[in-house]
Design an enzyme around this catalytic site. Structure first.
Site, PDB file in Angstrom:
ATOM      1  N   LYS A  48     -44.840  34.121 -36.404  1.00 21.40           N
ATOM      2  CA  LYS A  48     -44.144  32.780 -35.846  1.00 21.40           C
ATOM      3  C   LYS A  48     -44.081  32.846 -34.506  1.00 21.40           C
ATOM      4  O   LYS A  48     -43.426  33.644 -33.718  1.00 21.40           O
ATOM      5  CB  LYS A  48     -42.793  32.853 -36.661  1.00 21.40           C
ATOM      6  CG  LYS A  48     -42.198  31.288 -36.121  1.00 21.40           C
ATOM      7  CD  LYS A  48     -40.725  31.287 -36.719  1.00 21.40           C
ATOM      8  CE  LYS A  48     -39.922  31.633 -35.490  1.00 21.40           C
ATOM      9  NZ  LYS A  48     -39.945  30.618 -34.380  1.00 21.40           N
TER      10      LYS A  48
ATOM     11  N   GLU B  29     -38.019  43.843 -28.837  1.00 16.24           N
ATOM     12  CA  GLU B  29     -38.221  43.800 -27.374  1.00 16.24           C
ATOM     13  C   GLU B  29     -37.273  42.590 -26.708  1.00 16.24           C
ATOM     14  O   GLU B  29     -37.694  41.363 -26.980  1.00 16.24           O
ATOM     15  CB  GLU B  29     -39.769  43.388 -26.810  1.00 16.24           C
ATOM     16  CG  GLU B  29     -40.753  44.318 -27.340  1.00 16.24           C
ATOM     17  CD  GLU B  29     -40.726  45.870 -26.958  1.00 16.24           C
ATOM     18  OE1 GLU B  29     -40.077  45.769 -25.703  1.00 16.24           O
ATOM     19  OE2 GLU B  29     -41.469  46.471 -27.102  1.00 16.24           O
TER      20      GLU B  29
ATOM     21  N   CYS C   4     -39.341  38.160 -18.838  1.00 21.40           N
ATOM     22  CA  CYS C   4     -38.233  39.369 -19.061  1.00 21.40           C
ATOM     23  C   CYS C   4     -38.252  40.395 -17.939  1.00 21.40           C
ATOM     24  O   CYS C   4     -37.239  40.795 -17.658  1.00 21.40           O
ATOM     25  CB  CYS C   4     -38.426  39.604 -20.574  1.00 21.40           C
ATOM     26  SG  CYS C   4     -40.243  40.372 -20.521  1.00 21.40           S
TER      27      CYS C   4
ATOM     28  N   GLU D  69     -28.291  37.536 -18.565  1.00 19.49           N
ATOM     29  CA  GLU D  69     -29.433  37.308 -18.239  1.00 19.49           C
ATOM     30  C   GLU D  69     -29.942  35.476 -18.213  1.00 19.49           C
ATOM     31  O   GLU D  69     -29.138  34.794 -18.680  1.00 19.49           O
ATOM     32  CB  GLU D  69     -30.577  37.318 -19.424  1.00 19.49           C
ATOM     33  CG  GLU D  69     -31.871  37.006 -19.123  1.00 19.49           C
ATOM     34  CD  GLU D  69     -32.791  37.458 -20.319  1.00 19.49           C
ATOM     35  OE1 GLU D  69     -32.468  37.254 -21.375  1.00 19.49           O
ATOM     36  OE2 GLU D  69     -34.070  38.079 -19.907  1.00 19.49           O
TER      37      GLU D  69
END
Ligand code: NAD
Length: 481
Positions: A174, A249, A283, A384
């Protein structure tokens, strides 16, 4: 209006409940397509296709698997311009970036694992004195789930799919609902490359419906997930009671540590990239910049000057350095963090505002932003942002730099700029991250382990680590007389 469909058992099909989501073009804010919001029923259909294909695919020779993966790589390369255009339109990233990085890397992922699977070997152990020999069988797991984010759509989607199918698994994958287009196009490519029906099934939809259905499926035995830390934690909670194999991850808040003894020009040029490439939506971007006090003022002046030169513009313009952010809600999140930083005493050195690009007034553009902070505990240094916003502050000693770098919940990557070998080794050993780049950034060798520590994830992908993840090790012990 383009309708994206699910790719199940080698066919493009509508979602069973006929429920669709809008797909936006970030460069102008317009809806330009629709995608399925797939549910448990669609996942069941995909699972049945994958399960039916598994016996044959897992017994297909490595040579044949390798050839098919190579063919997929070749077709991606042939369609470079077409795929790069689709990626740039769907995500908002500059077409130059999609052409130079995203699409070539998607091809490289398939080519790399086409080769790697032919070299993957397992161990044997002779039990000396016991007249027994052990060997390890590494068998494919069965049907596995791959879930990926929107920032590097085809790049990260294929990073999971390629090793999974190379190892003999069948996959339900997905992509992010925010950037479904190139995943959809990959289905066509796989058919053209002769990948047998059911080996790869691509389902579209929201994380909370489609993604959740993949994770909850009792017979999907492994999940490889790349995305946010909170989502990863949720997936871990759902998957753990079913004892699924998990590779997570997750997010990052990476330090970029700059010492006075570095190669200054190279550092400056790379730091602009490591801060703002892909609108800062990688990231691995170095979003916390720590600079040795003796060069702090010089760096500040030079860095601000360089960043002010970056062109924010339409992704298809060759001159554009910073394209559109991926969505309106993401832009609002990024903007809110600038306000949070200012409220906490941060000083905006440049940027900080939404940009109106003439002709594309409803697009999601934001200035590259540098914020000077005094304290690493402020929210902008701990949370973040995942956008074109970096902070900078100074440090005086190695100990202080290391302490600042590690003082965060995340642990994905770190960049270190120095020409001192002892310092390089000390930092490399003591930085609490999965990756340390010294005098470079984002230089990737696909054989290396990739992943984060702390809140940045669990497990490693890349190279043989990915093939180990996508296989189950079984010990066979044979006693002989
Ligand atoms: P996200 O967590 O919102 O979504 C990632 C994927 O998970 C999407 O496909 C989404 O639909 C799906 N998802 C969401 N909820 C789910 C659920 N309950 N069950 C199953 N699937 C679900 O992340 P995002 O906003 O798409 O991506 C940005 C994040 O990804 C950032 O935090 C970034 O750091 C991280 N990221 C990490 C890496 C890495 O390698 N560590 C690489 C790229 C991006």
């Amino acid at each position: 209006m383009q309708k994206i469909k699910n790719y199940i058992n080698g066919e493009f099909v509508n979602p069973i409940n006929n429920n669709w989501l809008d797909n936006y073009n970030p460069s102008n804010g317009e809806i330009y397509g629709q995608i399925p919001n797939s549910t448990v029923e669609d996942i069941d259909l995909a699972y049945n296709a994958a399960q039916s294909a598994f016996s044959q695919w897992s017994n297909t020779t490595l040579g044949t698997r390798s050839k098919i993966l190579s063919k997929i790589a070749e077709l991606i390369k042939e369609k470079l311009d077409f795929l790069a255009e689709a990626e740039s339109k769907d995500n908002g990233k500059p077409i130059s970036l999609a052409t130079a990085i995203d699409i070539p890397r998607a091809a490289a992922n398939f080519q790399f694992f086409a080769n790697a699977i032919t070299q993957f070997a397992s161990e044997s152990h002779e039990s000396v004195g016991l007249d027994a020999v052990n060997f390890t069988l590494r068998q494919p797991i069965g049907v596995v789930g791959c879930i990926s984010p929107w920032n590097l759509p085809l790049y990260l989607f294929t990073w999971k799919i390629a090793p999974a199918i190379a190892a003999g698994n069948c996959v339900i994958a997905k992509p992010s609902e925010v950037t479904p287009m190139t995943a959809y196009l990959l289905g066509e490519i796989c058919t053209e490359a002769g990948l047998p029906k059911g080996v790869l099934n691509i389902v579209h939809g929201l994380g909370t419906t489609t993604g959740q259905a993949i994770v909850e499926h009792p017979n999907i035995k492994a999940i490889s997930f790349t995305g946010g830390t909170q989502t990863g934690a949720h997936i871990a909670r759902v998957a753990a009671p079913m004892f699924k194999k998990l590779s997570l991850e997750l997010g990052g808040k990476n330090p970029n540590i700059i010492f006075a003894d570095c190669d200054y020009d190279k550092m400056l040029e790379t730091t602009v990239r490591s801060s703002f490439a892909n609108q800062g939506q990688i990231c691995l971007c170095g979003s916390r910049i720590f600079v040795e006090a003796s060069i702090y003022e010089k760096f500040k002046k030079d860095f601000v000057q360089k960043v002010k030169q970056l062109q924010v513009g339409h992704p298809s313009e060759k001159s554009t350095n910073i394209g559109a952010l991926v969505s309106r809600s993401h832009l609002e999140k990024v903007e809110s963090y600038v306000k949070i930083a200012e409220d906490e005493g941060g000083k905006v050195l440049c940027g900080g505002l939404e940009v109106t690009v003439p002709g594309y007034e409803n697009g999601y553009y934001f200035q590259p932003t540098i914020i000077e902070v005094q304290d690493n505990s402020c929210r902008i240094n701990q949370e973040e942002v995942f956008g074109p916003v970096v902070t900078m502050m100074s440090f005086k000693t190695d100990e202080e730099a290391l302490q600042l770098a590690n003082d965060v919940t995340y642990g994905l990557s770190a960049t270190l700029w120095t020409n001192n070998l002892n310092r390089t080794m000390q930092f490399s050993k003591q930085l609490q991250t999965g990756i340390v780049w010294v005098n470079t950034w984002m230089l990737r060798d696909l054989r290396t382990p990739f992943g984060g520590s702390k809140a940045s994830g669990v497990g490693r992908e890349g190279g043989f680590e990915a093939l180990r993840f996508f296989t189950e090790a079984k010990n066979i012990c044979i006693k002989y007389e």
